[in-house]
Design an enzyme around this catalytic site. Structure first.
Site, PDB file in Angstrom:
ATOM      1  N   THR A   1      37.156  27.488  12.053  1.00  0.00           N
ATOM      2  CA  THR A   1      36.978  26.679  13.269  1.00  0.00           C
ATOM      3  C   THR A   1      36.248  25.365  12.985  1.00  0.00           C
ATOM      4  O   THR A   1      36.710  24.288  13.358  1.00  0.00           O
ATOM      5  CB  THR A   1      36.184  27.490  14.319  1.00  0.00           C
ATOM      6  N   ILE A   2      35.115  25.443  12.332  1.00  0.00           N
ATOM      7  CA  ILE A   2      34.322  24.235  12.062  1.00  0.00           C
ATOM      8  C   ILE A   2      34.870  23.509  10.826  1.00  0.00           C
ATOM      9  O   ILE A   2      35.048  22.283  10.842  1.00  0.00           O
ATOM     10  CB  ILE A   2      32.824  24.608  11.861  1.00  0.00           C
TER      11      ILE A   2
ATOM     12  N   GLY B   1      24.775  28.725  11.793  1.00  0.00           N
ATOM     13  CA  GLY B   1      24.708  30.181  11.656  1.00  0.00           C
ATOM     14  C   GLY B   1      23.751  30.622  10.557  1.00  0.00           C
ATOM     15  O   GLY B   1      23.426  31.801  10.438  1.00  0.00           O
TER      16      GLY B   1
ATOM     17  N   SER C   1      23.105  24.327  15.228  1.00  0.00           N
ATOM     18  CA  SER C   1      24.223  24.915  15.988  1.00  0.00           C
ATOM     19  C   SER C   1      24.708  23.979  17.093  1.00  0.00           C
ATOM     20  O   SER C   1      24.075  22.974  17.407  1.00  0.00           O
ATOM     21  CB  SER C   1      23.767  26.225  16.621  1.00  0.00           C
ATOM     22  N   CYS C   2      25.815  24.356  17.685  1.00  0.00           N
ATOM     23  CA  CYS C   2      26.387  23.560  18.783  1.00  0.00           C
ATOM     24  C   CYS C   2      25.397  23.427  19.944  1.00  0.00           C
ATOM     25  O   CYS C   2      25.199  22.334  20.485  1.00  0.00           O
ATOM     26  CB  CYS C   2      27.684  24.199  19.264  1.00  0.00           C
ATOM     27  N   ASN C   3      24.744  24.541  20.313  1.00  0.00           N
ATOM     28  CA  ASN C   3      23.788  24.475  21.430  1.00  0.00           C
ATOM     29  C   ASN C   3      22.578  23.615  21.074  1.00  0.00           C
ATOM     30  O   ASN C   3      22.124  22.799  21.884  1.00  0.00           O
ATOM     31  CB  ASN C   3      23.318  25.890  21.804  1.00  0.00           C
TER      32      ASN C   3
ATOM     33  N   ARG D   1      29.618  30.812  25.993  1.00  0.00           N
ATOM     34  CA  ARG D   1      30.966  31.404  25.925  1.00  0.00           C
ATOM     35  C   ARG D   1      30.878  32.652  25.039  1.00  0.00           C
ATOM     36  O   ARG D   1      30.125  32.684  24.061  1.00  0.00           O
ATOM     37  CB  ARG D   1      31.982  30.377  25.391  1.00  0.00           C
TER      38      ARG D   1
ATOM     39  N   HIS E   1      16.952  29.966  20.842  1.00  0.00           N
ATOM     40  CA  HIS E   1      17.464  28.586  20.916  1.00  0.00           C
ATOM     41  C   HIS E   1      16.334  27.554  20.985  1.00  0.00           C
ATOM     42  O   HIS E   1      16.436  26.479  20.400  1.00  0.00           O
ATOM     43  CB  HIS E   1      18.416  28.446  22.103  1.00  0.00           C
ATOM     44  N   GLY E   2      15.271  27.895  21.736  1.00  0.00           N
ATOM     45  CA  GLY E   2      14.117  26.972  21.825  1.00  0.00           C
ATOM     46  C   GLY E   2      13.527  26.708  20.446  1.00  0.00           C
ATOM     47  O   GLY E   2      13.433  25.554  20.005  1.00  0.00           O
TER      48      GLY E   2
ATOM     49  N   HIS F   1      29.988  26.075  26.384  1.00  0.00           N
ATOM     50  CA  HIS F   1      28.706  26.600  26.873  1.00  0.00           C
ATOM     51  C   HIS F   1      28.259  25.699  28.021  1.00  0.00           C
ATOM     52  O   HIS F   1      28.647  24.528  28.082  1.00  0.00           O
ATOM     53  CB  HIS F   1      27.618  26.498  25.805  1.00  0.00           C
TER      54      HIS F   1
END
Ligand code: NAD
Length: 335
Positions: free
Chosen positions: A13-14, A111, A140-142, A169, A195-196, A221
């Site tokens: 994907t990436i 990841g 990461s994307c987020n 997602r 994530h923080g 997301h």
């Protein structure tokens, strides 16, 4: 000047998106991509003119399937100045010894843990600190999506505190192993989520706490942000600040969902229907009792792609000024 030689280890994907984005630049080129199986992606890579490499023990099966593999992954690494490791999370760690042995630079994706590369990258927030580095992790994307809004807010108004809920997602659209789900999953249940802290791997000074849930969708997301700023400002001033950021796009015009953003990406002719920018509903940008609120949507498969290009440019010292690299990448990709 000769172009920097880039190889993609893990053409999924990436990886396939980074390969195409590298090809769009005039200061770097792809010298090989790796595939572990002769599936449709391997055929597409070959048809696109990329040299396809594979683990030594798969050379024969690739050949049998009709893909003339150019050699082993070790052969590919030998040919490159820099490897973009886009293998699944946790696999990239095992490749570090290979890169060290060959003396090549490497970029890992979100990841992997921060400690693997020892440096976590976002184009806007810390480009200059990546100059000349051997190992970098593109977050990461987020985390990329969060850095893109928090950094300019911190520069302009000072960020006192960020609280964010990530509605994630469940799986990528092509993922037949893990999704979609028919459920809403608090993920992780133990709060706050990771994530923080991941944003702090790029901007250690930011006070940020996050929670996250997984939803039955494959399309983007969505973040709900609540931010306390040091200085007073109006929602119009925030809109103005965001409107100046090249990797932020306002969505409105009847767009009320992530599904419509994905349709917009296809309508404007983006490759693979990708949306490289953060998509913020400008109407949602509000100040309430002195705190800022807004919604943004993040296309998980593609927002990190321009960041990978900037990271290559910084590590290879092709450009010392981050804003110039961002501009160059954007222009080549059509952002
Ligand atoms: P993916 O599963 O789509 O692709 C991984 C590719 O690596 C596959 O082609 C697989 O065959 C190949 N591979 C597996 N083991 C390998 C090995 N040992 N050597 C070489 N190739 C190998 O994964 P992805 O979604 O592209 O994720 C890659 C990385 O990017 C992960 O760190 C992930 O966390 C990160 N990331 C993913 C997304 C996303 O939404 N998909 C977004 C941002 C970052």
């Amino acid at each position: 000047m000769s172009k920097v030689k880039v190889a993609i280890n893990g053409y999924g994907t990436i990886g396939k998106r980074v390969a195409d984005a590298v090809t769009m630049q005039d200061d770097m080129k792809i010298v090989g991509v790796s595939k572990t199986r002769p599936n449709y992606e391997a055929f597409v890579a070959h048809d696109r003119g990329y040299d396809v490499y594979t683990p030594m023990d798969k050379l024969e099966s690739m050949k049998k399937a009709g893909i003339p593999a150019a050699g082993s992954i070790e052969d590919m690494i030998e040919k490159a100045d820099l490897i973009i490791d886009c293998t699944p999370g946790g696999v990239g760690e095992k490749n570090k010894a290979l890169y060290e042995k060959a003396g090549v630079k490497a970029i890992w994706q979100g990841g992997e843990d921060h400690e693997l590369a020892g440096f976590s990258f976002n184009s806007q927030a810390n480009y200059s600190e990546a100059l000349g580095r051997d190992f970098v992790r593109v977050v990461s994307c987020n985390t990329t999506g969060l850095c893109r809004v928090i950094y300019p807010l911190d520069q302009e108004y000072g960020v006192k505190k960020v609280r964010v809920t990530l509605m994630r997602r469940a799986a990528d659209p092509n993922d037949i192993k893990t999704g979609p789900i028919n459920a809403i999953i608090p993920n992780p249940v133990k709060l706050p989520s990771h994530h923080g802290p991941d944003v702090k791997s790029v901007m250690p000074n930011i006070n940020i706490t996050s929670t996250a849930v997984k939803l039955p969708t494959t399309l983007m997301h969505l973040h709900t942000l609540n931010i306390e700023l040091e200085k007073d400002c109006t929602s119009n001033e925030i809109k103005e600040l965001f409107s100046k950021q090249s990797r932020i796009r306002f969505v409105g015009q009847g767009i009320s969902s992530t599904a419509e953003i994905m349709e917009l990406a296809k309508d404007i002719g983006r490759p693979r229907g990708d949306m490289w920018e953060n998509c913020i509903w400008d109407e949602s940008i509000s100040m309430y009792e002195g705190e800022l609120y807004f919604f943004q949507a993040i296309h998980q498969e593609s927002d990190v792609i321009p960041e990978n290009i900037d990271a290559i440019r910084a590590m290879m010292e092709l450009e010392s000024d981050g804003s110039k690299s961002i501009k160059k990448t954007n222009k080549a990709m059509g952002i």
